[in-house]
Design an enzyme around this catalytic site. Structure first.
Site, PDB file in Angstrom:
ATOM      1  N   ARG A  58       0.828  -1.214   0.000  1.00 34.22           N
ATOM      2  CA  ARG A  58       0.000   0.000   0.000  1.00 34.22           C
ATOM      3  C   ARG A  58       0.863   1.266   0.000  1.00 34.22           C
ATOM      4  NH1 ARG A  58      -3.539   2.912   4.330  1.00 34.22           N
ATOM      5  NH2 ARG A  58      -5.095   3.913   3.004  1.00 34.22           N
ATOM      6  N   HIS A  62       0.590   4.307  -2.668  1.00 37.43           N
ATOM      7  CA  HIS A  62       0.360   5.699  -2.272  1.00 37.43           C
ATOM      8  C   HIS A  62       1.533   6.599  -2.626  1.00 37.43           C
ATOM      9  CE1 HIS A  62      -3.340   5.275   0.552  1.00 37.43           C
ATOM     10  NE2 HIS A  62      -3.408   4.447  -0.468  1.00 37.43           N
ATOM     11  N   ASP A  63       2.719   6.026  -2.817  1.00 39.58           N
ATOM     12  CA  ASP A  63       3.838   6.807  -3.332  1.00 39.58           C
ATOM     13  C   ASP A  63       3.624   7.087  -4.818  1.00 39.58           C
ATOM     14  OD1 ASP A  63       6.275   8.115  -3.576  1.00 39.58           O
ATOM     15  OD2 ASP A  63       7.345   6.254  -4.060  1.00 39.58           O
ATOM     16  N   VAL A  66       1.047   9.744  -6.207  1.00 36.92           N
ATOM     17  CA  VAL A  66       1.204  11.163  -5.891  1.00 36.92           C
ATOM     18  C   VAL A  66       2.514  11.657  -6.503  1.00 36.92           C
ATOM     19  CG1 VAL A  66       1.282  12.881  -4.056  1.00 36.92           C
ATOM     20  CG2 VAL A  66      -0.114  10.811  -3.778  1.00 36.92           C
ATOM     21  N   SER A  72       8.223  10.255  -2.362  1.00 37.84           N
ATOM     22  CA  SER A  72       7.731  11.491  -1.737  1.00 37.84           C
ATOM     23  C   SER A  72       6.894  11.169  -0.504  1.00 37.84           C
ATOM     24  CB  SER A  72       6.896  12.299  -2.738  1.00 37.84           C
ATOM     25  OG  SER A  72       5.834  11.510  -3.254  1.00 37.84           O
ATOM     26  N   ASN A  90      -3.918   8.887   4.103  1.00 39.98           N
ATOM     27  CA  ASN A  90      -2.707   8.338   4.738  1.00 39.98           C
ATOM     28  C   ASN A  90      -2.685   8.416   6.254  1.00 39.98           C
ATOM     29  OD1 ASN A  90      -1.663   7.749   2.225  1.00 39.98           O
ATOM     30  ND2 ASN A  90      -0.472   9.649   2.072  1.00 39.98           N
ATOM     31  N   PRO A 159      -7.503   7.451  -4.112  1.00 44.76           N
ATOM     32  CA  PRO A 159      -8.933   7.148  -4.099  1.00 44.76           C
ATOM     33  C   PRO A 159      -9.472   6.947  -2.681  1.00 44.76           C
ATOM     34  CG  PRO A 159      -7.685   5.236  -4.828  1.00 44.76           C
ATOM     35  CD  PRO A 159      -6.698   6.358  -4.662  1.00 44.76           C
ATOM     36  N   HIS A 189      -6.285  -5.997  -2.182  1.00 46.40           N
ATOM     37  CA  HIS A 189      -7.113  -6.091  -0.973  1.00 46.40           C
ATOM     38  C   HIS A 189      -7.405  -7.542  -0.585  1.00 46.40           C
ATOM     39  CE1 HIS A 189      -8.726  -1.658  -1.189  1.00 46.40           C
ATOM     40  NE2 HIS A 189      -7.425  -1.740  -1.012  1.00 46.40           N
ATOM     41  N   THR A 190      -6.676  -8.466  -1.151  1.00 43.13           N
ATOM     42  CA  THR A 190      -6.673  -9.845  -0.680  1.00 43.13           C
ATOM     43  C   THR A 190      -5.835  -9.976   0.591  1.00 43.13           C
ATOM     44  OG1 THR A 190      -6.044 -12.128  -1.227  1.00 43.13           O
ATOM     45  CG2 THR A 190      -4.705 -10.425  -2.183  1.00 43.13           C
ATOM     46  N   ASP A 235      -9.846  -9.019   3.163  1.00 43.68           N
ATOM     47  CA  ASP A 235     -10.297 -10.317   2.651  1.00 43.68           C
ATOM     48  C   ASP A 235     -10.605 -11.193   3.863  1.00 43.68           C
ATOM     49  OD1 ASP A 235     -10.543 -12.951   1.829  1.00 43.68           O
ATOM     50  OD2 ASP A 235      -8.759 -12.930   0.563  1.00 43.68           O
ATOM     51  N   ASP A 243      -4.313 -14.241  -2.703  1.00 37.15           N
ATOM     52  CA  ASP A 243      -5.009 -15.143  -3.619  1.00 37.15           C
ATOM     53  C   ASP A 243      -6.174 -14.390  -4.250  1.00 37.15           C
ATOM     54  OD1 ASP A 243      -6.905 -14.876  -1.646  1.00 37.15           O
ATOM     55  OD2 ASP A 243      -6.683 -16.904  -0.862  1.00 37.15           O
TER      56      ASP A 243
HETATM   57  C1  HEM Z   1      -9.193   1.176  -6.077  1.00 37.87           C
HETATM   58  C2  HEM Z   1      -9.080   2.124  -5.174  1.00 37.87           C
HETATM   59  C3  HEM Z   1      -8.632   1.871  -3.765  1.00 37.87           C
HETATM   60  C4  HEM Z   1      -9.236   2.335  -2.639  1.00 37.87           C
HETATM   61  C5  HEM Z   1     -10.479   3.217  -2.570  1.00 37.87           C
HETATM   62  C6  HEM Z   1      -8.486   1.830  -1.516  1.00 37.87           C
HETATM   63  C7  HEM Z   1      -8.786   2.113  -0.200  1.00 37.87           C
HETATM   64  C8  HEM Z   1      -8.186   1.497   0.882  1.00 37.87           C
HETATM   65  C9  HEM Z   1      -8.565   1.726   2.264  1.00 37.87           C
HETATM   66  C10 HEM Z   1      -9.652   2.707   2.740  1.00 37.87           C
HETATM   67  C11 HEM Z   1      -7.791   0.939   3.037  1.00 37.87           C
HETATM   68  C12 HEM Z   1      -7.814   0.861   4.562  1.00 37.87           C
HETATM   69  C13 HEM Z   1      -7.057   2.048   5.094  1.00 37.87           C
HETATM   70  C14 HEM Z   1      -7.381   2.401   6.523  1.00 37.87           C
HETATM   71  O1  HEM Z   1      -7.486   1.495   7.364  1.00 37.87           O
HETATM   72  O2  HEM Z   1      -7.514   3.582   6.781  1.00 37.87           O
HETATM   73  C15 HEM Z   1      -6.903   0.213   2.157  1.00 37.87           C
HETATM   74  C16 HEM Z   1      -5.969  -0.715   2.563  1.00 37.87           C
HETATM   75  C17 HEM Z   1      -5.084  -1.338   1.706  1.00 37.87           C
HETATM   76  N1  HEM Z   1      -4.929  -1.084   0.352  1.00 37.87           N
HETATM   77 FE1  HEM Z   1      -6.221  -0.052  -0.812  1.00 37.87          FE
HETATM   78  N2  HEM Z   1      -7.458   1.079  -1.977  1.00 37.87           N
HETATM   79  C18 HEM Z   1      -7.491   1.069  -3.338  1.00 37.87           C
HETATM   80  C19 HEM Z   1      -6.570   0.476  -4.183  1.00 37.87           C
HETATM   81  C20 HEM Z   1      -5.442  -0.186  -3.749  1.00 37.87           C
HETATM   82  C21 HEM Z   1      -4.344  -0.573  -4.612  1.00 37.87           C
HETATM   83  C22 HEM Z   1      -4.249  -0.272  -6.101  1.00 37.87           C
HETATM   84  C23 HEM Z   1      -3.434  -1.219  -3.818  1.00 37.87           C
HETATM   85  C24 HEM Z   1      -2.091  -1.803  -4.176  1.00 37.87           C
HETATM   86  C25 HEM Z   1      -1.763  -2.223  -5.386  1.00 37.87           C
HETATM   87  C26 HEM Z   1      -3.976  -1.241  -2.479  1.00 37.87           C
HETATM   88  C27 HEM Z   1      -3.407  -1.870  -1.397  1.00 37.87           C
HETATM   89  C28 HEM Z   1      -3.928  -1.875  -0.120  1.00 37.87           C
HETATM   90  C29 HEM Z   1      -3.425  -2.713   0.939  1.00 37.87           C
HETATM   91  C30 HEM Z   1      -2.358  -3.783   0.808  1.00 37.87           C
HETATM   92  C31 HEM Z   1      -4.142  -2.366   2.106  1.00 37.87           C
HETATM   93  C32 HEM Z   1      -3.936  -2.939   3.523  1.00 37.87           C
HETATM   94  C33 HEM Z   1      -2.789  -2.183   4.157  1.00 37.87           C
HETATM   95  C34 HEM Z   1      -2.415  -2.613   5.566  1.00 37.87           C
HETATM   96  O3  HEM Z   1      -2.969  -3.577   6.107  1.00 37.87           O
HETATM   97  O4  HEM Z   1      -1.520  -1.959   6.131  1.00 37.87           O
HETATM   98  N3  HEM Z   1      -5.177  -0.583  -2.471  1.00 37.87           N
HETATM   99  N4  HEM Z   1      -7.164   0.579   0.856  1.00 37.87           N
END
Ligand code: HEM
Ligand SMILES: *[C@@H]1O[C@H](CO)[C@@H](O)[C@H](O)[C@H]1NC(C)=O
Length: 315
Positions: A58, A62-63, A66, A72, A90, A159, A189-190, A235, A243
């Site tokens: 993640r 996020h890098d 932006v 950054s 963030n 997003p 998000h798996t 997940d 997965d």
């Molecule tokens: C499609 C739009 C996306 C939205 C709206 C989104 C939103 C979010 C949100 C709200 C969380 C939880 C953050 C929190 O607890 O405050 C999250 C977690 C996460 N996102 Fe996304 N995300 C998106 C796309 C992606 C992409 C493209 C990736 C990586 C390729 C990604 C990887 C992750 C990962 C791995 C987590 C878990 C992080 C952790 O447990 O520390 N996300 N995301």
């Protein structure tokens, strides 16, 4: 060699450096042990806390979103700019900064002032996925680190979990990623966790678009008032394993975030969700293609940017 041809040779070399594209061999001579240093440090961290693999993935996303993959996101606020760490998407949720410091320190010990923080993050994100059982790919390298960061851009480009499908598609299109790339990348998000504040309204206010039993289960750890930071796995079935379970969840109306369920809600991405739910192979292939695209968003190369000595501060 004549002086004319050696001048031309130099021009060619300089042009190549200035116009540098990312390449897997970028540090082959200058830091041959780079990949094993990053991998070993990541392996230790993920063994201690599997979620760290998700957090590094993640952090990289996020890098890159932006102003490009330029590290950054790692910069602390300074008197001359407000950094990205406290942007809406963030603050209180982005993790992995300390682990980045540890990996950077280990790399510096072997290859001083040679490897950028942005390249280290690209490797760490890949290794996080691989360590949690996901697909493996070759990371292209040669990014430099930025000398600034942007709080404002982070608030605009990342997003939010409240986004609808059209907004998600357009935020990814702004980075030259297709809707299909976006859906495959969402497969991230798996793994990992989300805070109650990011999915509360989805489980309480969208009865028509969520499995009722699933929503009720989630309410137990995410009350309608308070408990903002309570965590739930993105997940439900296998949060520490990369997965295609995430896509099967979407088909069962068990997406945790509103934005997750937008990918399977009668819209243009339903077909891709069905494909990825059916085929881990198709998911792996598309995820890797999209990760390579995401990893090459506006890199600083050649003489732009710098090799930061410490990832949190410009030199
Ligand atoms: C499609 C739009 C996306 C939205 C709206 C989104 C939103 C979010 C949100 C709200 C969380 C939880 C953050 C929190 O607890 O405050 C999250 C977690 C996460 N996102 Fe996304 N995300 C998106 C796309 C992606 C992409 C493209 C990736 C990586 C390729 C990604 C990887 C992750 C990962 C791995 C987590 C878990 C992080 C952790 O447990 O520390 N996300 N995301
Ligand atoms: C997207 O592609 C256009 C056209 O090739 C280019 O001008 C722009 O810089 C690209 N944007 C990003 C974020 O890579």
């Amino acid at each position: 060699m004549g002086s004319l041809s050696s001048t031309l040779l130099w021009l060619l070399i300089c042009a190549t450096i200035i116009d540098a594209q990312l390449t897997p061999n970028f540090y082959a001579r200058t830091c041959p042990t780079l990949q094993s240093i990053v991998r070993d440090t990541m392996a230790q961290a993920v063994a201690k806390e599997p979620r760290m693999g998700a957090s590094m993935l993640r952090l990289f996303f996020h890098d890159c979103f932006v102003n490009g993959c330029d590290a950054s996101v790692l910069l602390e606020d300074t008197p001359s700019f407000k950094g990205e760490k406290n942007a809406y998407a963030n603050q209180n949720s982005l993790r992995g900064f300390k682990l980045m410091d540890i990996i950077k320190k280990n790399v510096e010990a072997k290859c001083k002032s040679t490897v950028s923080c942005s390249d280290i993050l690209a490797l760490a994100a890949r290794d996080g996925v691989v360590l949690l059982g996901g697909p493996k790919w070759t990371v292209s390298l040669g990014r430099k680190d930025s000398r600034t960061a942007s709080f404002e851009a982070a608030n605009v480009n990342l997003p939010p979990p409240t986004a609808n499908l059209a907004t998600l598609i357009s935020l990814f299109a702004a980075k030259n990623l297709t809707a299909r790339d976006m859906t495959a990348l969402s497969g991230a998000h798996t793994i990992g966790m989300a805070r109650c504040s990011t999915y509360r309204s989805h489980i309480y206010n969208e009865a028509n678009n969520i499995n009722a039993a699933f929503a009720t289960t989630k309410m137990a750890t995410c009350p309608s008032i308070g408990g903002d930071d309570n965590l739930a796995p993105l997940d439900t079935s296998t949060p520490n394993h990369f997965d295609n379970g995430y896509f099967r969840n979407l088909m069962a109306k068990q997406g945790l975030l509103h934005s997750d369920q937008e990918l399977f809600n009668g819209g243009s991405q339903d077909a891709w969700v069905r494909l990825y739910a059916r085929s881990n192979y198709a998911l792996s292939k598309d995820f890797v293609v999209a990760m390579l695209k995401m990893g090459s968003i506006s890199p600083l190369t050649g003489f732009s940017g710098e090799i930061r000595r410490h990832c949190r501060f410009v030199n």
